[in-house]
Scaffold this motif. Structure first.
Motif, PDB file in Angstrom:
ATOM      1  N   ALA A 131    -152.982 -20.766 -20.117  1.00 38.52           N
ATOM      2  CA  ALA A 131    -152.055 -21.211 -19.065  1.00 38.52           C
ATOM      3  C   ALA A 131    -151.108 -20.063 -18.714  1.00 38.52           C
ATOM      4  N   ASP A 132    -150.576 -20.107 -17.495  1.00 35.24           N
ATOM      5  CA  ASP A 132    -149.634 -19.067 -17.071  1.00 35.24           C
ATOM      6  C   ASP A 132    -148.190 -19.470 -17.317  1.00 35.24           C
ATOM      7  N   VAL A 133    -147.958 -20.762 -17.521  1.00 32.99           N
ATOM      8  CA  VAL A 133    -146.613 -21.254 -17.849  1.00 32.99           C
ATOM      9  C   VAL A 133    -146.764 -22.259 -18.986  1.00 32.99           C
ATOM     10  N   ILE A 134    -145.876 -22.169 -19.968  1.00 28.16           N
ATOM     11  CA  ILE A 134    -145.972 -23.135 -21.073  1.00 28.16           C
ATOM     12  C   ILE A 134    -144.617 -23.811 -21.314  1.00 28.16           C
ATOM     13  N   PRO A 135    -144.624 -25.159 -21.383  1.00 26.65           N
ATOM     14  CA  PRO A 135    -143.391 -25.877 -21.715  1.00 26.65           C
ATOM     15  C   PRO A 135    -143.204 -25.887 -23.227  1.00 26.65           C
ATOM     16  N   TYR A 176    -146.802 -29.085  -8.769  1.00 26.64           N
ATOM     17  CA  TYR A 176    -147.944 -28.167  -8.739  1.00 26.64           C
ATOM     18  C   TYR A 176    -148.557 -28.039  -7.338  1.00 26.64           C
ATOM     19  N   ARG A 177    -149.007 -29.185  -6.799  1.00 26.24           N
ATOM     20  CA  ARG A 177    -149.759 -29.122  -5.541  1.00 26.24           C
ATOM     21  C   ARG A 177    -148.976 -28.482  -4.393  1.00 26.24           C
ATOM     22  N   GLU A 196    -155.856 -24.007 -11.763  1.00 27.81           N
ATOM     23  CA  GLU A 196    -156.680 -24.558 -12.842  1.00 27.81           C
ATOM     24  C   GLU A 196    -155.741 -25.391 -13.709  1.00 27.81           C
ATOM     25  N   TYR A 197    -156.143 -26.616 -13.976  1.00 30.64           N
ATOM     26  CA  TYR A 197    -155.293 -27.527 -14.742  1.00 30.64           C
ATOM     27  C   TYR A 197    -155.893 -27.766 -16.126  1.00 30.64           C
ATOM     28  N   ILE A 198    -155.059 -27.591 -17.121  1.00 30.12           N
ATOM     29  CA  ILE A 198    -155.511 -27.774 -18.505  1.00 30.12           C
ATOM     30  C   ILE A 198    -154.790 -28.987 -19.083  1.00 30.12           C
ATOM     31  N   PRO A 199    -155.527 -30.030 -19.456  1.00 28.56           N
ATOM     32  CA  PRO A 199    -154.861 -31.230 -19.988  1.00 28.56           C
ATOM     33  C   PRO A 199    -154.120 -30.906 -21.275  1.00 28.56           C
ATOM     34  N   LEU A 200    -152.899 -31.422 -21.349  1.00 25.69           N
ATOM     35  CA  LEU A 200    -152.049 -31.199 -22.519  1.00 25.69           C
ATOM     36  C   LEU A 200    -152.068 -32.470 -23.345  1.00 25.69           C
ATOM     37  N   GLN A 201    -152.512 -32.366 -24.583  1.00 23.29           N
ATOM     38  CA  GLN A 201    -152.614 -33.572 -25.401  1.00 23.29           C
ATOM     39  C   GLN A 201    -151.278 -33.862 -26.082  1.00 23.29           C
ATOM     40  N   ARG A 235    -152.664 -21.098 -13.563  1.00 22.93           N
ATOM     41  CA  ARG A 235    -153.133 -22.098 -14.539  1.00 22.93           C
ATOM     42  C   ARG A 235    -151.935 -22.866 -15.085  1.00 22.93           C
ATOM     43  N   PHE A 236    -152.039 -24.195 -14.993  1.00 19.69           N
ATOM     44  CA  PHE A 236    -150.950 -25.065 -15.449  1.00 19.69           C
ATOM     45  C   PHE A 236    -151.459 -26.028 -16.517  1.00 19.69           C
TER      46      PHE A 236
END
Lengths: 305, 356
Positions: B97-101, B60-61, B72-77, B43-44
């Motif tokens: 998510a599995d990675v967080i910036p 990612y791809r 699975e892609y989660i939009p970051l606002q 999940r990104f």
């Protein structure tokens, strides 16, 4: 089967059958609303209770400590900033509400007198801003109100002004953009109230010699009061929650409580303080709804009126 | 209707209890089911815009296809990890998510609240090619960007060399500063007038008040600021280099200046949240994305890289800025723990200032 044929009703010590059935009927009615009640309790009641609970937590050094602390409410009352912004939010909401009502009343009256075709067109024009994304709407207003926007360009080209007018990044820009989108919420209740007025009453006042403005002030307006109160309530409540339009068209200089709440939650990670401010906002809205309900009863038009 | 089928109070009450029990239990059941890890799913967080497209295409791809995963892609606002939501999710054992910036202050917040899992050095072989200062126990620092002065090259001549250019009276009503990362704006004022970023105090806000006649707005996002340049609302603002590169690409007369008093260089730390459902694959992704090819794509977009093996063209060097050691030496040393701790007071002062 009629209640008096119910087998239990034949027992000598049974409760009177009519009362028993009435009780079952009441339970059935409650049963019907139960799913909605449970849904509301889970999706609204529990989060609201959590919000209230969070508002009493303590936030220090980036760490939240659950408990019963009054820090956040003390801060609201004493920091001099939050209450000032709250007052600013209320005054902005009142301004938007006043301008909205002033614009909505003539439109509603026009719709009342218009034929079905014109009424349909007016309805579409009114509702159309709600069909557009809030970002697109605000950016469109930037193109109209901006320094090099349509209005300033026209005025400069016409030689009416020599330098652009400050039409946005201030309260003016916010009020224009918000009234534009919230107008249907004011027009529709007023229009519904006006439609419910029997025209014979206005004709009677006119036939007795009242001038048109006197008919409007003494007959139409009092009879439309419930619609006006509903429109006031809707506009005020919606305006109290303003966030994006003040950010975009107020240039962040028009500060509202929702902007402070967002900032506390998203940038400071201080959800206890954000929760306390949310409680303040919610309480003020509940108070307005309560006052509105009382006014609604006071100005209610009798059914036979 | 028979007695058996007629609803009684007992029937209604038991029905109500069952409904309530289901409503209360459903989120728990759903949460536990959702928390089950699947080694073939990662999940990104994703972003809008061209930077988001770059991440998707080059970060990612290719990784997902290489490992035959489902992403699975989660939009970051707004480009910021939603710390409030993540904290609650990590407490519930199911971060989305599995990675967080993480920005600098977000990293401090995450560590204080025990939200991250360690990333061992041997799990990311690509660390061998990184500048040491970008390696942490919680993940690598990536996506280097600068905060300097963006200006309209046709109107602001000569090019500004100091932050104080913002205060020049000739730019009345033609300048903006940022609300989005107001800690940077406040440190900028201090750098300009005090020569150091801290403390943020009454003097800082006195300088901001002096700037007020020049300010047309406080922008909330990079996209807002871009639009201000496009609409000719402003001639100058403190801005991020990547955005300036993009506007230049659109043909706007705009340039990025590094003020003599100093500027800001920041990056994001890519960390793995506690309770991640696929930490092994998340670490493999970190190793993949730190490689030369994915990092080179980011450089082409205008961001700096921690990877020593990535080479720059002269145009890329000019856009990325942080490749030049002499320029990097001008970077202000930021104290993110202090920023996190003092942000509430800074915010109160900021709100009072702008609403006043």
């Amino acid at each position: 089967m009629s209640p008096d044929r119910h087998p239990r009703a034949e027992a000598p010590d049974a409760a009177p059958p009519v009362r028993a059935w009435a009780r079952i009927g009441r339970l059935r009615a409650w049963g019907l609303v139960l799913p909605a009640g449970v849904l509301y309790a889970v999706t609204f009641g529990i989060p609201l209770a959590m919000l209230l609970g969070a508002s009493f937590a303590r936030f220090q050094g980036g760490v939240t400590t659950p408990g019963f602390f009054l820090d956040n409410y003390v801060k609201i009352a004493t920091d001099g900033v939050t209450l000032a912004v709250f007052r600013n939010t209320v005054s902005l909401s009142l301004l938007i509400t006043a301008v909205g009502l002033a614009c909505a009343l003539p439109v509603a009256m026009l719709m009342r007198r218009a034929g079905p075709g014109l009424r349909l067109v007016a309805m579409f024009v009114l509702v159309s801003p709600l069909l557009t994304s809030i970002i697109v709407r605000n950016v469109a207003w930037m193109l109209i109100l901006g320094r090099s926007g349509m209005i300033n360009s026209w005025l400069i080209d016409a030689g009416l002004i020599s330098a652009p007018l400050p039409l946005m990044y201030n309260r003016l820009g916010v009020v224009i953009a918000v009234v534009h989108v919230y107008l249907p919420f004011a027009v529709l209740p007023i229009y519904a109230a006006l439609r419910a007025i029997d025209p014979a009453r206005e004709r009677a006042a006119a036939s007795l010699g009242a001038a048109p403005w006197r008919v409007f002030v003494h007959v139409t307006l009092p009879l439309a009061a419930p619609g006006l109160i509903a429109a006031f309530t809707l506009l005020f409540i919606l305006s109290m929650g303003l966030y994006l339009t003040p950010v975009i068209l107020g240039g962040n200089f028009v500060v509202t409580l929702p902007m402070m709440i967002t900032d506390a939650a998203r940038n400071q990670y201080n959800w206890p303080y954000a929760s306390a401010m949310s409680v303040l906002l919610l309480a003020s809205i509940v108070a307005v709804v309560a006052v509105s309900a009382v006014l609604g009863r006071l100005f209610a038009v009798p059914r036979d009126a | 209707m028979t007695n058996a089928s007629r609803p009684t109070r007992r029937h209604l009450l038991s029905g109500a209890a069952a409904t309530a029990a289901f409503a209360v239990a459903a989120p728990y059941i759903a949460t536990r089911a959702h928390a089950q890890g699947d080694p073939k799913v990662i999940r990104f967080y994703t972003q809008d815009g061209t930077l988001g497209d770059l991440y998707m295409e080059h970060w990612y791809r290719p990784f997902v296809e290489m490992h035959d995963l489902r992403a699975e892609y989660i939009p970051l606002q707004g480009g910021n990890a939603p710390m409030e939501k993540l904290q609650a999710q990590i407490a519930a054992g199911r971060p989305e998510a599995d990675v967080i910036p993480l920005h600098g202050n977000q990293l401090v917040f995450a560590l204080r609240n025990d939200m991250l899992m360690p990333v061992p050095r041997d799990a990311v072989p690509e660390y061998a090619n990184l500048h040491e200062q970008y390696i942490t126990d919680w993940g690598p620092g990536m996506v280097l960007w600068c905060y300097g002065l963006a200006y309209n090259t046709e109107k602001v001549t000569p090019a500004p060399t100091s932050w104080k250019a913002l205060w020049d009276p000739q730019w009345a009503g033609r300048v903006a500063i940022n609300e989005a990362l107001k800690d940077q704006a406040l440190q900028m004022v201090n750098i300009a007038f005090k020569g150091q970023p801290y403390p943020v105090d009454e003097e800082t806000f006195a300088h901001l008040t002096a700037l007020r006649p020049n300010l047309v707005t406080l922008w909330s996002s990079g996209a807002d600021a871009e639009q201000l340049f496009r609409n000719d609302e402003i001639v100058m603002t403190p801005f991020w280099n990547g955005r300036v590169t993009r506007l230049k690409g659109e043909g706007l007369p705009i340039a990025f200046a590094v003020p003599d008093e100093g500027f800001f260089v920041r990056h994001s730390t890519y960390a793995i949240p506690k309770g991640s459902r696929n930490p092994e694959m998340a670490m493999k992704w970190l190793d993949f994305v730190l490689g030369v090819e994915p990092q080179k794509r980011l450089v082409e977009f205008g961001y700096g890289t921690p990877n020593k093996l990535v080479t720059y063209t002269p145009e890329e060097e000019a856009a990325v800025i942080v490749t030049d050691a002499a320029v990097v030496a001008k970077a202000v040393e930021e104290d993110f723990a202090r920023i996190l701790d003092e942000t509430p007071q800074w915010n109160d002062m900021w709100t009072a200032w702008k609403a006043g």
